[in-house]
Design a protein around this motif. Structure first.
Motif, short mmCIF file in Angstrom:
data_model
loop_
_atom_site.label_atom_id
_atom_site.label_comp_id
_atom_site.label_asym_id
_atom_site.label_seq_id
_atom_site.Cartn_x
_atom_site.Cartn_y
_atom_site.Cartn_z
N ALA A 321 0.83 -1.21 0.00
CA ALA A 321 0.00 0.00 0.00
C ALA A 321 0.87 1.26 0.00
CB ALA A 321 -0.93 0.00 1.21
N GLN A 322 1.93 1.25 0.80
CA GLN A 322 2.82 2.41 0.82
C GLN A 322 3.47 2.62 -0.54
OE1 GLN A 322 5.53 2.53 4.32
NE2 GLN A 322 4.27 0.89 5.15
N LEU A 386 -5.38 2.68 5.60
CA LEU A 386 -6.53 3.56 5.43
C LEU A 386 -6.22 5.02 5.73
CD1 LEU A 386 -9.29 1.27 7.03
CD2 LEU A 386 -8.95 1.75 4.59
N GLN A 387 -5.09 5.28 6.40
CA GLN A 387 -4.75 6.66 6.76
C GLN A 387 -3.59 7.24 5.95
OE1 GLN A 387 -5.52 7.76 11.18
NE2 GLN A 387 -4.60 5.72 11.26
N LEU A 388 -3.12 6.53 4.94
CA LEU A 388 -1.99 7.02 4.15
C LEU A 388 -2.28 8.37 3.52
CD1 LEU A 388 -0.76 3.77 2.34
CD2 LEU A 388 0.56 5.18 3.93
N TYR A 396 5.50 8.59 5.55
CA TYR A 396 4.51 8.06 4.62
C TYR A 396 4.09 9.06 3.56
CZ TYR A 396 3.96 4.47 8.24
OH TYR A 396 4.19 3.47 9.14
N GLN A 397 4.76 10.18 3.47
CA GLN A 397 4.39 11.18 2.48
C GLN A 397 4.99 10.85 1.12
OE1 GLN A 397 5.78 14.79 4.30
NE2 GLN A 397 3.97 15.03 5.58
N ARG A 398 4.34 11.35 0.08
CA ARG A 398 4.83 11.17 -1.29
C ARG A 398 6.06 12.05 -1.51
NH1 ARG A 398 -1.11 11.25 -4.02
NH2 ARG A 398 -1.47 8.99 -4.01
#
Length: 398
Positions: A321-322, A386-388, A396-398
């Protein structure tokens, strides 16, 4: 301090500290996909509301199940270090921190549990003799370091920061000393030093390594570096070389360099480890775009989306997911411009397929119970997925 979106101003300022997948593959953070039509927007808004409610129920379940001493555990009271770290990450991703937020008390209790002399060893190891860590201690140590580093990155109180900084610096030092060291000859004949991590420290005269512990340590070191803690470049360089040495011609990563005799053979690939490697990324200045493309393509071809249970399902889903979130909706196409757009691996497709699946699996009490490790692990992993999109933590940021 937080902006109107809830994102930490401190966290936003640190995004330069670790270059993500876009830099890894030489991409710019280009424009997102075209805006959806009104009907699609309505469906997305409805899904977002359902996700928000599910996340709240899941966080409340974690709150209720936190032990008096501040910890969480898996089946049979096991793996307290790893479970406490992952549960704590779910609260941090919600936007709470030690000073403010709905779950600041839970984070404070978890931090105190970690900083207790019973967990924080003199040599920097964050361990728990009473709770176990998958039959080892390096898994738990890595997750704990990740959590404390993210906690530190969101903390502004000088006294709390000083306590956390001391613990994180010692934990980083322990991680680096625990790394294995081997000489590896690349196909073109060049010899390089590679270093992964195993279940216990290499200082215990154990030169065993394996992929899941290695990626856990890499993500922990990434979190520490995001928070402004110095991480030796040598440790990252050796880990990068290790992952490359563990990559087969098909683009997948094998379980263990030590067990393979230094030869990554086709047929031994592990999809969960491969997507975890993409997620962890490389240290600044150590990129190989072709290698990243191999990993991403391998994951796309070997990891089905929302098609029921698979081996190591939660672990794989956590990292996959990440990875897909970092890709967003355009970057796969930039990597593989010759592939038809309908075949791209995109976050929108993933979210549309996986989020409803996760919502269906949630129990009435707010937990997720699939998997053999226990509901704390599964619930924490699903809450992370679910919180990404909140983008609260730099990790976890782009």
């Amino acid at each position: 301090m937080r902006g109107q979106s809830g994102t930490s101003v401190r966290g936003r300022g640190k995004r330069w500290a670790w270059v993500g997948l876009a830099a890894l593959v030489g991409l710019s953070l280009g424009p997102v996909a075209a805006q959806p039509q009104p009907a699609t927007k309505d469906k997305e808004a409805d899904l977002d509301k359902r996700v928000e409610a599910a996340v709240e129920r899941g966080l409340e379940w974690l709150k209720r199940t936190q032990a008096r001493d501040g910890s969480w555990s898996a089946q049979g009271g096991q793996y307290r270090v790893a479970m406490t770290a992952l549960a704590g990450m779910a609260f941090l991703m919600e936007g709470s921190n030690l000073k403010e937020g709905k779950y600041s008390d839970q984070l404070q209790k978890a931090m105190e549990w970690f900083l207790s002399p019973a967990r924080l060893q003199a040599n920097g190891l964050i361990g728990d003799a009473a709770g176990g860590n998958f039959g080892s201690y390096m898994h738990g140590h890595g997750y704990a370091l990740m959590f404390l580093a993210c906690l530190y990155g969101e903390e502004e109180d000088p006294e709390q920061r000083a306590r956390l900084e001391r613990a994180i610096k010692k934990a980083v030092d322990f991680t680096c000393k625990a790394q294995t060291s081997k000489r590896h000859r690349k196909p073109e004949g060049k010899e390089v030093e590679v270093g992964g991590w195993g279940y216990v420290s290499a200082t215990e005269r154990n030169n065993f390594d394996e992929g899941s512990v290695t990626v856990t340590q890499l993500q922990a070191l990434r979190a520490a570096r995001n928070a402004g803690i110095a991480v030796p470049k040598e440790a990252i360089d050796k880990a990068v070389a290790y992952l490359e040495a563990c990559t087969t011609p098909k683009g997948g990563i094998i379980y263990s360099y030590a067990n393979s005799g230094g030869v990554a053979m086709a047929g031994q690939e592990r999809p969960p480890l491969t997507c975890a490697a993409v997620t962890c990324g490389f240290s600044a200045g150590q990129y190989n775009s072709e290698l990243a493309k191999k990993w991403i393509k391998f994951c796309k071809d070997h990891i089905p989306i929302a098609q029921g249970r698979q081996a190591h399902d939660e672990y794989q889903s956590y990292y996959f997911a990440q990875m897909v979130y970092i890709l967003g909706d355009d970057r796969y196409g930039q990597l593989f411009p010759n592939e038809p757009k309908e075949n791209w691996l995109t976050w929108s497709k993933y979210k549309k397929a996986v989020f409803p699946y996760l919502l269906e699996q949630q129990s009435n009490d707010g937990s997720w119970t699939s998997g053999y490790i226990g509901p704390v692990f599964t619930t924490s992993v699903n809450l992370a997925i679910l919180q990404l999109e909140k983008g609260i933590l730099p990790l976890y940021q782009r």
